[in-house]
Design a protein around this motif. Structure first.
Motif, PDB file in Angstrom:
ATOM      1  N   ILE A 176      19.681 -82.485 -31.446  1.00  0.00           N
ATOM      2  CA  ILE A 176      18.548 -82.103 -30.514  1.00  0.00           C
ATOM      3  C   ILE A 176      19.547 -80.965 -30.110  1.00  0.00           C
ATOM      4  N   TYR A 177      18.915 -79.622 -29.986  1.00  0.00           N
ATOM      5  CA  TYR A 177      19.579 -78.400 -29.503  1.00  0.00           C
ATOM      6  C   TYR A 177      18.552 -78.055 -28.603  1.00  0.00           C
ATOM      7  N   THR A 178      18.812 -77.623 -27.220  1.00  0.00           N
ATOM      8  CA  THR A 178      17.634 -76.887 -26.289  1.00  0.00           C
ATOM      9  C   THR A 178      18.232 -75.432 -26.408  1.00  0.00           C
ATOM     10  N   ALA A 179      17.168 -74.858 -26.858  1.00  0.00           N
ATOM     11  CA  ALA A 179      17.514 -73.321 -26.929  1.00  0.00           C
ATOM     12  C   ALA A 179      17.218 -72.464 -25.687  1.00  0.00           C
ATOM     13  N   ASP A 180      16.086 -72.923 -24.683  1.00  0.00           N
ATOM     14  CA  ASP A 180      15.659 -72.476 -23.597  1.00  0.00           C
ATOM     15  C   ASP A 180      16.939 -72.779 -22.615  1.00  0.00           C
ATOM     16  N   LEU A 181      17.369 -71.533 -22.098  1.00  0.00           N
ATOM     17  CA  LEU A 181      18.640 -71.900 -21.124  1.00  0.00           C
ATOM     18  C   LEU A 181      18.134 -72.538 -19.899  1.00  0.00           C
ATOM     19  N   ASN A 182      16.972 -72.103 -19.495  1.00  0.00           N
ATOM     20  CA  ASN A 182      16.452 -72.396 -18.118  1.00  0.00           C
ATOM     21  C   ASN A 182      15.970 -73.929 -17.984  1.00  0.00           C
ATOM     22  N   VAL A 183      16.323 -74.619 -19.092  1.00  0.00           N
ATOM     23  CA  VAL A 183      16.057 -76.073 -18.952  1.00  0.00           C
ATOM     24  C   VAL A 183      17.456 -76.833 -18.291  1.00  0.00           C
ATOM     25  N   VAL A 184      16.915 -77.516 -17.122  1.00  0.00           N
ATOM     26  CA  VAL A 184      18.181 -78.440 -16.552  1.00  0.00           C
ATOM     27  C   VAL A 184      17.550 -79.715 -16.437  1.00  0.00           C
ATOM     28  N   HIS A 185      18.616 -80.548 -16.815  1.00  0.00           N
ATOM     29  CA  HIS A 185      18.274 -81.992 -16.652  1.00  0.00           C
ATOM     30  C   HIS A 185      16.904 -82.609 -17.040  1.00  0.00           C
ATOM     31  N   ARG A 186      16.329 -82.084 -18.121  1.00  0.00           N
ATOM     32  CA  ARG A 186      15.007 -82.440 -18.410  1.00  0.00           C
ATOM     33  C   ARG A 186      14.919 -83.785 -19.195  1.00  0.00           C
ATOM     34  N   GLN A 187      14.148 -84.747 -18.658  1.00  0.00           N
ATOM     35  CA  GLN A 187      14.010 -86.030 -19.301  1.00  0.00           C
ATOM     36  C   GLN A 187      12.914 -86.147 -20.610  1.00  0.00           C
ATOM     37  N   VAL A 188      13.402 -86.414 -21.675  1.00  0.00           N
ATOM     38  CA  VAL A 188      12.464 -86.543 -22.747  1.00  0.00           C
ATOM     39  C   VAL A 188      12.474 -87.670 -23.411  1.00  0.00           C
ATOM     40  N   ARG A 189      11.761 -88.158 -24.444  1.00  0.00           N
ATOM     41  CA  ARG A 189      11.557 -89.290 -25.325  1.00  0.00           C
ATOM     42  C   ARG A 189      11.208 -88.508 -26.649  1.00  0.00           C
ATOM     43  N   LEU A 190      11.364 -89.485 -27.533  1.00  0.00           N
ATOM     44  CA  LEU A 190      11.164 -89.387 -29.080  1.00  0.00           C
ATOM     45  C   LEU A 190      10.045 -90.032 -29.583  1.00  0.00           C
TER      46      LEU A 190
ATOM     47  N   ASN B  28      19.733 -80.240 -21.521  1.00  0.00           N
ATOM     48  CA  ASN B  28      20.178 -78.972 -20.780  1.00  0.00           C
ATOM     49  C   ASN B  28      20.184 -77.940 -21.687  1.00  0.00           C
ATOM     50  N   GLY B  29      19.857 -76.807 -20.878  1.00  0.00           N
ATOM     51  CA  GLY B  29      19.656 -75.407 -21.789  1.00  0.00           C
ATOM     52  C   GLY B  29      21.127 -75.161 -22.578  1.00  0.00           C
ATOM     53  N   GLY B  30      21.107 -74.807 -23.778  1.00  0.00           N
ATOM     54  CA  GLY B  30      22.238 -74.518 -24.573  1.00  0.00           C
ATOM     55  C   GLY B  30      23.067 -75.448 -25.051  1.00  0.00           C
ATOM     56  N   GLU B  31      22.782 -76.717 -24.760  1.00  0.00           N
ATOM     57  CA  GLU B  31      23.655 -77.783 -25.245  1.00  0.00           C
ATOM     58  C   GLU B  31      22.906 -78.718 -26.398  1.00  0.00           C
ATOM     59  N   THR B  32      23.746 -79.477 -27.228  1.00  0.00           N
ATOM     60  CA  THR B  32      23.272 -80.129 -28.397  1.00  0.00           C
ATOM     61  C   THR B  32      23.346 -81.710 -28.188  1.00  0.00           C
ATOM     62  N   LEU B  33      22.541 -82.509 -28.274  1.00  0.00           N
ATOM     63  CA  LEU B  33      22.616 -83.981 -28.166  1.00  0.00           C
ATOM     64  C   LEU B  33      22.294 -84.559 -29.545  1.00  0.00           C
ATOM     65  N   GLN B  34      23.567 -85.160 -29.809  1.00  0.00           N
ATOM     66  CA  GLN B  34      23.507 -86.117 -31.158  1.00  0.00           C
ATOM     67  C   GLN B  34      23.229 -87.401 -30.863  1.00  0.00           C
ATOM     68  N   LEU B  35      22.324 -87.898 -31.955  1.00  0.00           N
ATOM     69  CA  LEU B  35      21.705 -89.316 -31.739  1.00  0.00           C
ATOM     70  C   LEU B  35      22.181 -89.934 -33.221  1.00  0.00           C
ATOM     71  N   SER B  36      22.744 -91.085 -33.333  1.00  0.00           N
ATOM     72  CA  SER B  36      22.920 -91.731 -34.675  1.00  0.00           C
ATOM     73  C   SER B  36      21.618 -92.946 -34.511  1.00  0.00           C
ATOM     74  N   ASN B  37      21.892 -93.821 -35.704  1.00  0.00           N
ATOM     75  CA  ASN B  37      20.954 -94.831 -35.679  1.00  0.00           C
ATOM     76  C   ASN B  37      21.335 -95.746 -34.732  1.00  0.00           C
ATOM     77  N   LEU B  38      22.639 -95.859 -34.337  1.00  0.00           N
ATOM     78  CA  LEU B  38      23.044 -96.795 -33.270  1.00  0.00           C
ATOM     79  C   LEU B  38      22.368 -96.661 -32.125  1.00  0.00           C
ATOM     80  N   ASP B  39      22.255 -95.339 -31.636  1.00  0.00           N
ATOM     81  CA  ASP B  39      21.527 -94.897 -30.343  1.00  0.00           C
ATOM     82  C   ASP B  39      19.904 -95.007 -30.668  1.00  0.00           C
ATOM     83  N   LEU B  40      19.479 -95.088 -31.737  1.00  0.00           N
ATOM     84  CA  LEU B  40      18.019 -95.079 -32.047  1.00  0.00           C
ATOM     85  C   LEU B  40      17.503 -96.250 -32.524  1.00  0.00           C
TER      86      LEU B  40
END
Length: 796
Positions: A55-69, A95-107
């Motif tokens: 999951i990559y956040t392209a919007d650099l203005n996003v800060v500590h935004r909680q999400v669900r899948l 967070n903007g400009g960061e990538t969150l990586q999740l595996s099946n262990l997280d999911l």
């Protein structure tokens, strides 16, 4: 007004463009890694990385935004998705400009049954069906529940694994003997969607060799069973000793090693097919083999008998040639006749052990003594020793030499046991050793292969009485022999390996060399003036026509896959001749087709016993089965010819389906023409029966296919007799005392003999006057002595 309408169209187009090109602040991609898990529940429990989401956040203005899948699972009847609130799901912030990586262990919580909708317990825990699957992910704002990413999907194809492919020993193989015991079993893995596989090996002794191996294996207790992680198993001297002459079967099962992740799914539960083999044990060649020349043209071969052998094979050949010739034997002795004085011969003796393995001695040789002068003493009765009264009761091979008086006769066609019938030829010494064709019926031989009972007839008068032009006679004899015994100009061979195509046949000046796919070779003697027919075990037929150096295919697309013999079909001999019909109610008989072109023959009703002997009859309960005889013309030059016959099928309440019956003539398929036609409760099937030569009769067999390794069974048979085509046979008609010869006599004669493949060229001679109105006929058989009246008429 029109301008306003165009404005709204343009506005609508711009809105659609904006909608299609909508950009989300979050970009998502996902992957599923092989080997793919066999159930959905495994994705909630596996410790291996099988599903990855970035999951990559392209919007650099996003800060500590909680999400669900939101998870979607689709494929082969499954349409599931995660619930809006997933119990146990990890809290995720972007967070903007960061990538969150999740595996099946997280999911893992997203794959738990309580967090999925649209799926039941069986679908969730059971094995996934084979086919295409799609896993999709969407990202939502946890507070506003607004989707903030595109729907990212990953596809994969789930397939079951194939069980191992057995290599060696191959199916039905006769394995070699080694002391100490040393067998190597190998197989090839075929799994694509599995790792950490081990193999369960089973070896079973088949006590009842008549039961199909597949059935016997499943009801037998394994002789040896073990598990290995390799694809090679060594069965050595410490394992249970195999018994000579016994039949064994083996198989391998592929299975996942415990404790190494998800269980792999295999077709047939991981079991390979079942292979059987025969263990012949120690089978050394015969010992103390000796060849002794008896005189300039005769020798004998002896050896020490061994109770371990069930039969012997004796072969010899003139040194410098390639083809081996078998000969019959009695006890531990084989006699060779009609050898060439001063020539050197090679020989070998094979011992056949239990299971069919034949081991030959090394090739040895002997040289016949020279004969300085051949003395032909006409009029002196030969001294013939018939003191040996022990009768020979075995089978005689073609090319066997027998003795009739002081004549050596080479057999070209022979059938029977104890009592023999067939054809051959003899070299007559007082006629410059010209070959004369002979035929015989129901003769008896002693163990020296001398004629002790019966009669061998020459195909023409051996005394040459009333013949003055000997050179002309020689030509006539050769022509007559060619006509009546064409198999002396046609040679049929069979390889012990498959011939892939014509490129594997090489024609040299004096031999034909056949090469198999594995480099094995067989060679056959070649006379450029003679026809060579070669068959392989699958029934493919090749020919080298007379005068040609190019082989041809005679039955392309019509090979049956096997040549019927005692090893694959019940009730027939090793030469493919039927001796017994299947013990079931179904029967197949044969009759002339409406499209038949050539001659045929059936035994007349209430025929005299002497006539009945001319037809092959098989005991079949209360009603003997007599073979239908069908002639088919062939030019004997390497061509394919055919004719039609009808098969009449009576299944008599059995479960046999008429359309499942096979029609096989020495490895070639008799093609079915049209469909089955029902008449009077019987099924009629028209057949196109092929012939590739003009010499040896063959039998067309109606077979029930064997199942699971069982032998085929014979429901009926017909005798197919090749007829050598004879064109432009000269015949001269002589009117005597102004007798009238009917108009169109040539047309009438050719119409009568067309079925027999003979075309006459008729010439009418001038009238001939004789004093007598009648001529005395000779009492001897056709082509033998003329009466005195007939002789005088010929001289005139």
């Amino acid at each position: 007004m029109n301008r306003l309408k165009y404005f709204f169209y343009l506005l609508l187009l711009l809105l659609n463009s904006v909608g299609w090109s909508q950009l989300y602040p979050v970009q998502v991609n996902s992957s599923v890694f092989p080997p793919y898990l066999s159930s959905l529940s495994s994705y909630a429990t596996t410790v291996d990385q099988k599903y990855l989401v970035n999951i990559y956040t392209a919007d650099l203005n996003v800060v500590h935004r909680q999400v669900r899948l939101q998870l979607y699972i689709e494929g082969n009847g499954i349409q599931a998705q995660s619930l809006p609130m997933v119990q146990g799901a990890p809290i995720m912030y972007l967070n903007g400009g960061e990538t969150l990586q999740l595996s099946n262990l997280d999911l893992a919580p997203y794959f738990q049954l309580e967090n999925l909708s649209g799926i039941n317990q069986n679908q969730y825990s059971g094995t996934l069906p084979q086919g295409n699957y799609k896993y999709c992910i969407e990202v939502y704002d946890f507070i506003t529940n607004q989707r903030i990413s595109q729907k990212s999907c990953t596809f994969y194809y789930f397939v079951y694994n194939e069980p191992p492919l057995l290599n060696s020993p191959s199916n039905h193989e006769l394995v070699g003997f080694q002391d100490p015991q040393n067998l190597i079993f190998t197989w090839t893995p075929r799994h694509l969607n599995a790792v950490n596989i081990e193999y369960e090996f089973e070896l079973v002794e088949l006590l009842d060799q008549q039961v199909p191996s597949n059935h016997a294996f499943l009801t037998s207790i394994p002789l040896y069973k073990t598990t290995t992680s390799t694809t090679v198993l060594h069965y050595g001297p410490v394992e249970s000793q195999l018994i000579a002459g016994r039949k064994y079967a083996w198989r391998v099962k592929a299975l996942s090693q415990p404790g190494f992740g998800d269980k792999a799914i295999f077709n047939n539960n991981g079991y390979s097919e079942i292979f059987d083999f025969i263990y012949p044990g120690n089978c050394p060649p015969p010992k103390f083999v000796v060849a002794i020349s008896l005189n300039a043209t005769q020798s004998k071969i002896t050896w020490q008998t061994n109770p371990d052998f069930v039969d012997y094979k004796i072969e010899y050949r003139k040194k410098g040639t390639n083809s081996w010739y078998p000969t019959a034997y009695y006890n531990n002795e084989a006699k060779l006749y009609d050898l060439e004085a001063g020539a050197t011969y090679e020989y070998r003796v094979g011992g056949e052990c239990i299971g069919g393995l034949i081991n030959y001695t090394p090739v040895e040789e002997f040289t016949q003594p020279r004969k300085e002068e051949i003395a032909i003493k006409c009029g002196i009765k030969p001294n013939i020793d018939l003191s040996n009264t022990t009768l020979f009761e075995g089978e005689l091979p073609n090319d066997q030499i027998i003795l009739a008086g002081d004549f050596s006769i080479k057999l070209t066609e022979v059938r029977g046991k104890r009592s023999y019938s067939g054809k051959g030829y003899v070299n007559v010494p007082y006629l410059s050793f010209v070959k004369i064709g002979v035929e015989f019926k129901d003769i008896t031989l002693n163990t020296d292969f001398r004629l002790v009972k019966g009669e061998i007839k020459a195909l023409y008068d051996p005394s040459w009485k009333n013949i003055t032009d000997l050179s002309s006679l020689y030509d006539q004899i050769e022509d007559g022999f060619d006509l009546l015994s064409p198999d002396t100009e046609e040679h049929q061979f069979q390889t012990n390996f498959d011939i892939p195509d014509l490129s594997h046949i090489t024609v040299n000046s004096n031999e034909v060399v056949v090469t198999g796919t594995n480099g094995q070779t067989q060679s056959f003697d070649l006379d450029p003036k003679e026809l060579i027919i070669i068959r392989d075990p699958k029934g493919n037929v090749y020919a080298v026509p007379p005068g040609s150096d190019k082989p041809v295919v005679l039955n392309e697309g019509q090979a049956a896959g096997f040549i019927p013999d005692a090893s694959n079909t019940q009730g027939i001999t090793s030469a493919g001749m039927v001796t017994k019909l299947a013990p079931i109610a179904a029967r197949v008989t044969f009759e002339r087709s409406a499209e038949s072109k050539y001659a045929d023959d059936v035994m007349p009703a209430k025929a005299h016993p002497d006539i009945q002997k001319l037809y092959k009859t098989i005991a079949d309960g209360a009603t003997p089965y007599t073979l239908y005889h069908k002639g088919i013309q062939n030019d004997g030059k390497g061509s394919r010819s055919f004719d039609f016959i009808d098969a009449v099928i009576a299944v008599n309440g059995t479960t046999i389906k008429p359309e499942s019956i096979l029609f096989n003539i020495k490895g070639s398929v008799a093609k079915k023409i049209g469909g089955l036609v029902m008449k009077n409760g019987k099924a009629y099937q028209r057949l196109e029966v092929p012939v590739y030569h003009s010499s040896t009769p063959e039998e067309l067999l109606a077979l029930i296919p064997g199942k699971d390794g069982a032998k085929h069974q014979v429901l009926g048979a017909a005798k197919i007799i090749p007829i050598k085509t004879q064109t432009d046979v000269n015949i001269t008609l002589v009117p005597v005392n102004n007798a009238t010869i009917p108009d169109g006599i040539a047309t009438q004669l050719n119409a009568i003999y067309a079925d027999a493949g003979v075309q006459f060229k008729v010439t009418i001679a001038p009238n001939h006057e004789v004093a007598k109105n009648t001529l005395e006929c000779g009492k001897d058989a056709l082509l033998e002595k003329l009466s005195e009246d007939q002789s005088q008429f010929v001289e005139q």
